[in-house]
Structures are given as structure tokens and as C-alpha cells.
Design an enzyme around this catalytic site. Structure first.
Site, PDB file in Angstrom:
ATOM      1  N   HIS A   1      21.864  35.316 -30.025  1.00 35.58           N
ATOM      2  CA  HIS A   1      20.997  34.268 -30.581  1.00 35.58           C
ATOM      3  C   HIS A   1      19.736  34.130 -29.724  1.00 35.58           C
ATOM      4  O   HIS A   1      18.615  34.148 -30.215  1.00 35.58           O
ATOM      5  CB  HIS A   1      21.758  32.939 -30.634  1.00 35.58           C
ATOM      6  CG  HIS A   1      20.874  31.769 -30.906  1.00 35.58           C
ATOM      7  ND1 HIS A   1      20.265  31.576 -32.117  1.00 35.58           N
ATOM      8  CD2 HIS A   1      20.468  30.746 -30.114  1.00 35.58           C
ATOM      9  CE1 HIS A   1      19.526  30.473 -32.062  1.00 35.58           C
ATOM     10  NE2 HIS A   1      19.631  29.958 -30.864  1.00 35.58           N
TER      11      HIS A   1
ATOM     12  N   ARG B   1      21.052  39.362 -37.464  1.00 29.05           N
ATOM     13  CA  ARG B   1      20.589  39.197 -36.089  1.00 29.05           C
ATOM     14  C   ARG B   1      21.371  40.178 -35.229  1.00 29.05           C
ATOM     15  O   ARG B   1      22.524  39.963 -34.923  1.00 29.05           O
ATOM     16  CB  ARG B   1      20.890  37.747 -35.669  1.00 29.05           C
ATOM     17  CG  ARG B   1      20.364  37.350 -34.326  1.00 29.05           C
ATOM     18  CD  ARG B   1      21.013  36.039 -33.881  1.00 29.05           C
ATOM     19  NE  ARG B   1      22.261  36.294 -33.201  1.00 29.05           N
ATOM     20  CZ  ARG B   1      23.268  35.430 -33.114  1.00 29.05           C
ATOM     21  NH1 ARG B   1      23.203  34.265 -33.702  1.00 29.05           N
ATOM     22  NH2 ARG B   1      24.348  35.744 -32.455  1.00 29.05           N
TER      23      ARG B   1
ATOM     24  N   TYR C   1      32.189  35.079 -30.124  1.00 30.81           N
ATOM     25  CA  TYR C   1      32.453  34.685 -31.515  1.00 30.81           C
ATOM     26  C   TYR C   1      32.246  35.792 -32.551  1.00 30.81           C
ATOM     27  O   TYR C   1      32.507  35.596 -33.715  1.00 30.81           O
ATOM     28  CB  TYR C   1      31.584  33.472 -31.877  1.00 30.81           C
ATOM     29  CG  TYR C   1      30.091  33.657 -31.651  1.00 30.81           C
ATOM     30  CD1 TYR C   1      29.308  34.311 -32.591  1.00 30.81           C
ATOM     31  CD2 TYR C   1      29.472  33.193 -30.490  1.00 30.81           C
ATOM     32  CE1 TYR C   1      27.954  34.485 -32.392  1.00 30.81           C
ATOM     33  CE2 TYR C   1      28.111  33.362 -30.280  1.00 30.81           C
ATOM     34  CZ  TYR C   1      27.359  34.016 -31.236  1.00 30.81           C
ATOM     35  OH  TYR C   1      26.016  34.193 -31.025  1.00 30.81           O
TER      36      TYR C   1
HETATM   37  C1  LIG Z   1      17.705  19.887 -34.689  1.00 31.33           C
HETATM   38  C2  LIG Z   1      18.228  20.990 -33.834  1.00 31.33           C
HETATM   39  N1  LIG Z   1      19.555  21.065 -33.597  1.00 31.33           N
HETATM   40  C3  LIG Z   1      20.052  22.027 -32.795  1.00 31.33           C
HETATM   41  C4  LIG Z   1      19.236  22.948 -32.233  1.00 31.33           C
HETATM   42  C5  LIG Z   1      19.802  24.012 -31.309  1.00 31.33           C
HETATM   43  N2  LIG Z   1      19.705  25.315 -31.961  1.00 31.33           N
HETATM   44  C6  LIG Z   1      18.658  26.128 -31.712  1.00 31.33           C
HETATM   45  S1  LIG Z   1      18.688  27.474 -32.654  1.00 31.33           S
HETATM   46  C7  LIG Z   1      20.113  27.025 -33.410  1.00 31.33           C
HETATM   47  C8  LIG Z   1      20.697  27.889 -34.491  1.00 31.33           C
HETATM   48  C9  LIG Z   1      19.715  28.124 -35.586  1.00 31.33           C
HETATM   49  O1  LIG Z   1      20.220  28.964 -36.555  1.00 31.33           O
HETATM   50  P1  LIG Z   1      19.358  29.440 -37.789  1.00 31.33           P
HETATM   51  O2  LIG Z   1      18.662  28.290 -38.413  1.00 31.33           O
HETATM   52  O3  LIG Z   1      20.258  30.227 -38.665  1.00 31.33           O
HETATM   53  O4  LIG Z   1      18.225  30.369 -37.174  1.00 31.33           O
HETATM   54  P2  LIG Z   1      18.377  31.667 -36.246  1.00 31.33           P
HETATM   55  O5  LIG Z   1      18.321  31.185 -34.823  1.00 31.33           O
HETATM   56  O6  LIG Z   1      19.648  32.336 -36.568  1.00 31.33           O
HETATM   57  O7  LIG Z   1      17.191  32.509 -36.545  1.00 31.33           O
HETATM   58  C10 LIG Z   1      20.560  25.820 -32.895  1.00 31.33           C
HETATM   59  C11 LIG Z   1      21.813  25.153 -33.289  1.00 31.33           C
HETATM   60  C12 LIG Z   1      17.858  22.839 -32.512  1.00 31.33           C
HETATM   61  N3  LIG Z   1      16.976  23.700 -31.980  1.00 31.33           N
HETATM   62  N4  LIG Z   1      17.386  21.868 -33.302  1.00 31.33           N
END
Ligand SMILES: Cc1ncc(C[n+]2csc(CCOP(=O)(O)OP(=O)(O)O)c2C)c(N)n1
Lengths: 326, 392
Positions: free
Chosen positions: B289, B285, B298
Site C-alpha cells: 500500500h 496494486r 494479508y
Molecule cells: C479518511 C481517511 N481514513 C483513513 C485513511 C488511512 N488510509 C490511507 S490510504 C487508505 C486505503 C485507501 O484505499 P483505496 O481508497 O482503495 O486507495 P489505494 O490506496 O488502494 O489506492 C487508508 C485506510 C485516510 N487517509 N483517510
């Protein structure tokens, strides 16, 4: 003088810091709570000062977060778990409802599970889906859980420490759109009990009852109503389970009218319970039915419609008009 | 293959050895050190060299190669425009896919029209390939709707924000496909962070038990907001599949050809009744985010710089130029098309109407509901009481 002005978010941060200093068993855990300090920075700097063993970045798994918090609590720790946003608590709902809430009773009082679950909740920040919901009634309905929500910096500071000290599980709903509102915090004060309501503004014509983000809205409504010659009393419930009905009853006996305001849908919500209980307790004092102002029986709408969905001054004052018209 | 081997080792070293965040992982390394060096399927090196892989051979035509380049360029430009629109206050939020173009375009180009995709919220490149009008993707981020497209018109489901949920929907859909005796496949996209969710583990279980024709496509972009991938898993994600009873493979997620080839193999496997497969696209990425996030809290700049050298678009362009498969006219045409797309997106967003107030009450139920009707009527009456003052 230990009073300082600080935003609600900072008050929570200071409170967590104080709780961690006072009791080495207090742990903070959740997604991104460490280096990032949480997406709202409520845990900012805590990992730096208390280390990774006490400020724990967890895997992205809410059921895991709460389930392990339960285990840590059984082992004598006092975990403060963060759920990143309201709409993400549901993967953990099973652990909270089927396990956390009932464990003390099932063990005949022999075990305590002092877990605090922090949930930034409710709307008003223009977020996408699942980031603006008010699920408090779903938790208040469950015996074994306590539910609270501060509306200002001072309560944020004190209620958080009291929630952590409580031997019961506490769902701590943080009004995210008030995070940046500043208020006085007297760190040397002696706080009132966690589950008492507070009369935030005195008045004689009608009582507005609210908690969390809606307290500010109700205070503004009371100010606006005063311009029209109406005297509204505002009661900040502070706790949605238990509810301090005595304070509310005293207020309603004085004013004869009650409007309950919350962001959550009105149908089967906190306001429904308050309306029923106050009707039972104050039937002969009431000049009008207890009215409720809140969300609709519809999914929380996209951000461009949330100002319509959320109770604002106009909708509160409209209900005040209707109650006074009886 | 020596080239792959080198790539695999260097990426492994990178993920385990940078900065402070790795130090905690280091202390407890014993759990991971026993596992095999991750195999990284690669067909196009960061230097733009074609390499071979015994299991995943692919021979794209020059036309196809140019098509992949065009897809990635347009997707990147669309994404950049959306980021800019967020900065200008036109969008409330944006989740950029910068750096993940190869993983998305490569995997999506492996699909047939009748395959079905269940995305998370960052799959703008996949949406592009599926034919979803990119302007539809922006409604949710602007705050005018919660979706913005009909999932069935392109077999591309709505974006899902609750992490991991859609992997179960994909699995159930795939179970239905199998029951129908159809020979299409289903792809569930999710992130490295999502791999920790119980839902994802349950999706793996169901998919394996019912031999569902579903491909789990994990874009391991190394981060889940502030948490590095090693905070989610002590073994490479693709290796988890084995414990559930289906194959997993790690592919160079910045190599569009490898993503295409491996996903092709996975969906063909699913279509022919051989069940699920997990593809872990090892990528990065490059941006924050989302636009609300501040990665400087971080993450170190050097990390991003190291990944920039592996840019998915650059390496394909190098190949196209080196093999004289794309002349200046073609490259210029893609640039022009990008500009036009950006303008179209900008105009569409700026003129996107706010929803009607009464939309709050629309589609709450398919069959209607008395309480909703009552609240709608009450609210309409309430609004009407203002009309004299606020006549528009
Ligand atoms: C159940 C849930 N917990 C927390 C969140 C908040 N949140 C949104 S994106 C994210 C990180 C997701 O990381 P990843 O699965 O690696 O996908 P990326 O965003 O890096 O593509 C978090 C913690 C959420 N959307 N859903």
C-alpha cells in the site's frame, strides 16, 4: 509477580485482549484492525483469537464506523473503534459530537453508549499530512465525551480496560510516538481511578503539567533542570476531560508556579482551560502567571519542521526560566 | 466479444474465490450473485492482441501508441526510483503506483489541457501526463512541504490524503465549470476503499443532481491497505452509479487503450453537457500500500503473480513489437530516458533543501492574522536567544 516490561503498544494490545476475554460484549472495529492487526499492530492477533465477529474490519468510512458503533452500543455491545490516525477522525466528527456525546442526556439517562474511540495521535514520527495532529481540545470541549491519554505502558494497560468499562463514550488518545517505549506493567495491580492525575515526579520549584506524549518530555526537562539546581514537579494529567484539578491545585499550591505543556496549538487549547482554572483556584499561591508551551496557530508542518513545532526540552526549559524569573 | 467475456469471468472468479479472505464473502454470496456478470471493457488483451468493442472504438496512431508506452515506462521508473529513495532514507514514505500505469496514463491522455484533475495521493502517472515536474511530487513524501506545486499551472490539484474528500471538490469545481458555460471536464481520482466514504456518495449525489461535468475515475486496485475490495462493496463499484442516476462502466485497468477510450468517451460526455459518469478501472496494486505497509500479513503471493501476467506495460510492448511499431532504437531510447529521469529525480531529492523554520508561519492566512504574527515574532525571538551558541 505479575509485572513485566513491555512497549506501550503491546500494553494496549494485552489490555484489549484482556477486555475481550473478560466481556464477550466487547468488540474491536476499524480499518485494517483484523488480519493486519492495525497499521500500528495494536490489534495484532486479536482477530485470529476472537474471530471476525468480534474483531471487525470495517469499510473505509469513519462516519460509518462511529455511527454503527453507536448502534452496537445501543444494542448492548461495548465497541472499541479505531480511527487509523488523528487527522481521519473528522469524517466521524459529526457522529461523535452530534450523536454519541448527547445520546445519554437526550434519553434522560435511559440509554448508555459505552463506545471507546481509539485515536493514535500527535506527532514525532515523521509522517505526512494529517498523521500527526492533536485534536483533543475539540473533543474535550464537547459535553458528554470523556477524553484520556496514557503516557506509559502501565497506564495504557489499565486505562484502556477502564475506558471500556466506562458507561460513557471515551475518546482514547494514544501517543503514537511513545508506542515503542517500554515500561513496567503490573497486571495484578489495583489501578487508580481513570480520571485522576498522577504526580510523576516530585519537586518544589515549579509544576509541569502534561499528558500523553509530553509527559516524557517534561520528565526529561525536570531531569535537565535538576542539573541546574531546580526542582520541578511533573503532573501527568492522564485525563483531559474531566481534568483532575484537585491534584493539580495541590501541586501548584506547593510550587507556586505552573507550566502546561502539550503538542496541540496553545490557542484555545487544553492549557488555556487549565491556566484559567488554576488561576481561579490558586490566585494567591501563584508566583507567576500560568504559562503554556505547545503548538503554534498554524497547520501541523511537514515532517522536516516538526522538531521545531513540537515542544522539546529547550522550549519547556525556556518557559520554566520565564516562570521562575517572575 | 468472447475475449472480453472470458476476461470478465476470470477476473470475477479471481476476486471472489482466492484464499481465506474470500470465505466470509462466500458465505453471504446471495447479495452479489443476482447481479450481472461485470462487463470489462478491453481493447488490448494481456497477450498483446487488439480486440474490438462496439461502444469504445479507438484508433491510435503508431506515434500515440509509442507515446503511451513511453509515458508508462517513465512513470514506472520514476515510481521505482522513489521507492528506492524511501529505502535509502531520503523519503519518509512512498505510495507506489506499480501496476496502475495503464489506468493512470490511459485516463490522463484522454484529457485536454483545460480539463481539471483532482487526484488522491497515488496519481504519479496522471501528474506526469499533466506536465507536473515529477520532482515536485516528492516534497510531500520527503516531508518538506504539504503539496509542492501550483495546482493551477497544470490544472492538477494537490494530492489529497483524507480519503474521498477530493471527489466533492471535483464535483464543486465541475459545477462551477457548468455555471461558467465552459466546455471542459473535471476528473476525480479515487480508490476502491474511498468508494465507501460518505463524501464519495455525496459527490455522486451532487454531481447527478446538478448534472456536473465530472468523471469519477475509480482505480479499483483490489485493496485498501489490508482490506479487499469486497470489504467495501457487495456490488461491482461501477454499478453503483446507476443508483445515483448516471452511467458507470468497468474497464480493464491494465489495458491502456481501453482506459484511454473509455475516459475519452466519459469526458466528451461531460463536456457536451450530459453530466457525470463513473469509470471503474479494474486493476491491481502490485506493491505494498505504501512503503510502511507489509502486504505479506494479508495477501498471498500467487495473487500478485496472477496479476503480473496482466502487466499493463508488457502487453503494449508486445503489441508494438508484434506490429513492428517500435524498433530497438525507440525502445532503447525510452530506456535511456528512464535512466536519465531516475538520475534527475535522485539528484533533486538528495539536494532538496529543508524548509526554513519560519515557513511554519507562512501562508496560514491569505490576509494575515494578528495571532500568527505574534507567535512568529515570539518564536523568532526565542530562536535568536540561541544564536551565540549555535552559530551556523
Ligand atoms: C479518511 C481517511 N481514513 C483513513 C485513511 C488511512 N488510509 C490511507 S490510504 C487508505 C486505503 C485507501 O484505499 P483505496 O481508497 O482503495 O486507495 P489505494 O490506496 O488502494 O489506492 C487508508 C485506510 C485516510 N487517509 N483517510
Amino acid at each position: 509477580m505479575a509485572a513485566t516490561k513491555m512497549p506501550l503498544a503491546k500494553a494496549l494490545n494485552e489490555s484489549l485482549r484482556k477486555a475481550m476475554e473478560d466481556n464477550p460484549k466487547v468488540l474491536v472495529m476499524g480499518e485494517d484492525v483484523g488480519k493486519l492487526g492495525g497499521v500500528f499492530r495494536i490489534t495484532d492477533g486479536l482477530q485470529k483469537d476472537f474471530g471476525e465477529d468480534r474483531v471487525i474490519d470495517t469499510p473505509l468510512a469513519e462516519s460509518g464506523i462511529i455511527g454503527t458503533a453507536i448502534g452496537l452500543a445501543l444494542r448492548g455491545y461495548r465497541p472499541v473503534a479505531e480511527i487509523q490516525f488523528d487527522g481521519f477522525v473528522f469524517p466521524a466528527y459529526d457522529q461523535i459530537v452530534t450523536q454519541l456525546a448527547k445520546m445519554h442526556a437526550r434519553a434522560l439517562g435511559k440509554v448508555k453508549v459505552p463506545v471507546v474511540i481509539r485515536i493514535p495521535y500527535a506527532g514525532g514520527i515523521g509522517a505526512v499530512e494529517h498523521h500527526s495532529e492533536s485534536p483533543e481540545a475539540l473533543f474535550a470541549h464537547v459535553a458528554g465525551l470523556k477524553c484520556v491519554s496514557p503516557s506509559n505502558s502501565s497506564d495504557a494497560y489499565w486505562m484502556m480496560q477502564q475506558a471500556i468499562e466506562s458507561d460513557d463514550p471515551v475518546i482514547f488518545f494514544e501517543p503514537k510516538r511513545r508506542y515503542w517505549d517500554k515500561g513496567e506493567v503490573d497486571t495484578a495491580a489495583i489501578p487508580g481511578p481513570l480520571h485522576t492525575a498522577r504526580v510523576a515526579r516530585q519537586g518544589g520549584d515549579l509544576t509541569l503539567a502534561a499528558y500523553g506524549p509530553m509527559v516524557k518530555t517534561c520528565l526529561e526537562a525536570a531531569t535537565a533542570a535538576a542539573d541546574e539546581g531546580r526542582s520541578l514537579e511533573v503532573v501527568d494529567l492522564r485525563s483531559m476531560s474531566p481534568i483532575d484539578f484537585d491534584t493539580l491545585q495541590r501541586s501548584v499550591e506547593k510550587t507556586g508556579r505552573l507550566v502546561v505543556v502539550h503538542e496541540a496549538p496553545v490557542f484555545l487549547g487544553t492549557g488555556s482551560e487549565i491556566a484559567a482554572r488554576i488561576t481561579e483556584r490558586c490566585f494567591y499561591h501563584l508566583e507567576a502567571p500560568v504559562l503554556r508551551v505547545g503548538g503554534f496557530h498554524a497547520p501541523y508542518p511537514p515532517a522536516r519542521l516538526e522538531d521545531e513545532y513540537l515542544p522539546g526540552l529547550d522550549r519547556v526549559l525556556d518557559a520554566v526560566d520565564r516562570a521562575l524569573a517572575y | 466479444m468472447t475475449v472480453e467475456g472470458t476476461a470478465a469471468r476470470s477476473t470475477t472468479r479471481r476476486s471472489g474465490g482466492t484464499g481465506k479472505r474470500a470465505s466470509a464473502a462466500r458465505k453471504k454470496k446471495t447479495a452479489t450473485s443476482a447481479t450481472a456478470e461485470p462487463e470489462l471493457v478491453q481493447l488490448l488483451t494481456p497477450q498483446g492482441e487488439r480486440v474490438e468493442h462496439p461502444d469504445y472504438a479507438i484508433d491510435p496512431t503508431p506515434e500515440e501508441l509509442r507515446g503511451l508506452y513511453r509515458d508508462m515506462m517513465l512513470t514506472r521508473r520514476f515510481d521505482a526510483e522513489a521507492t528506492a529513495l524511501q529505502r535509502q532514507g531520503e523519503l519518509g514514505l512512498w505510495a507506489s503506483l506499480l501496476g496502475q500505469e495503464a489506468a493512470q496514463i490511459g485516463s490522463a491522455r484522454a484529457l485536454h489541457d483545460d480539463d481539471y484533475v483532482f487526484p488522491t495521493y497515488r496519481e504519479h502517472g496522471v501528474a506526469w501526463v499533466r506536465g507536473v515536474d515529477p520532482t515536485n511530487l516528492l516534497g510531500m513524501f520527503r516531508g518538506v512541504n504539504h503539496g509542492g506545486w501550483d495546482p493551477n499551472s497544470n490544472n492538477f490539484h494537490l494530492y489529497t490524503i483524507v480519503i474521498g474528500s477530493q471527489t466533492l471538490h471535483a464535483t464543486g469545481y465541475a459545477m462551477g465549470v457548468a455555471k461558467d458555460g465552459a466546455d471542459s471536464a473535471v476528473v476525480a481520482y479515487f480508490g476502491d476503499g474511498a468508494s465507501s466514504q460518505g463524501d464519495v456518495a455525496e459527490a455522486f449525489t451532487f454531481a447527478a443532481v446538478y448534472n456536473a461535468p465530472v468523471v469519477f475515475f475509480c482505480q479499483n486496485n483490489q485493496w485498501a491497505i489490508s482490506e479487499p475490495a469486497e470489504r467495501q462493496s457487495r456490488v461491482p463499484i461501477y454499478q453503483r452509479a446507476a443508483g445515483f442516476g448516471f452511467p458507470g462502466v468497468r474497464v480493464d485497468g491494465n489495458d491502456v487503450l481501453a482506459c484511454l477510450a473509455v475516459t475519452k468517451a466519459a469526458v466528451e460526455r461531460a463536456r457536451s453537457g450530459q453530466g457525470p459518469m463513473l469509470v471503474e478501472a479494474f486493476t491491481y496494486r502490485m506493491g505494498a500500500h505504501t512503503t510502511s505497509d507489509d502486504p505479506t500479513k494479508y495477501r498471498r503471493d500467487e495473487e500478485r503473480e496472477a496479476w503480473e501476467a496482466k502487466d499493463p506495460i508488457l502487453r503494449l510492448r508486445t503489441l508494438l513489437e508484434k506490429e513492428k511499431l517500435a524498433d530497438k532504437a525507440f525502445l532503447d531510447a525510452v530506456d535511456e530516458e528512464s535512466d536519465a529521469l531516475a538520475k534527475r529525480v535522485r539528484d533533486a531529492v538528495r539536494t532538496m533543501p529543508n524548509p526554513d523554520t519560519m515557513a511554519i508561519f507562512e501562508h496560514v492566512y491569505a490576509d494575515g492574522h494578528a495571532l500568527v504574527d505574534e507567535e512568529r515574532a515570539q518564536y523568532a525571538e526565542y530562536l535568536a536567544s540561541f544564536e551565540p551558541e549555535e552559530a551556523k
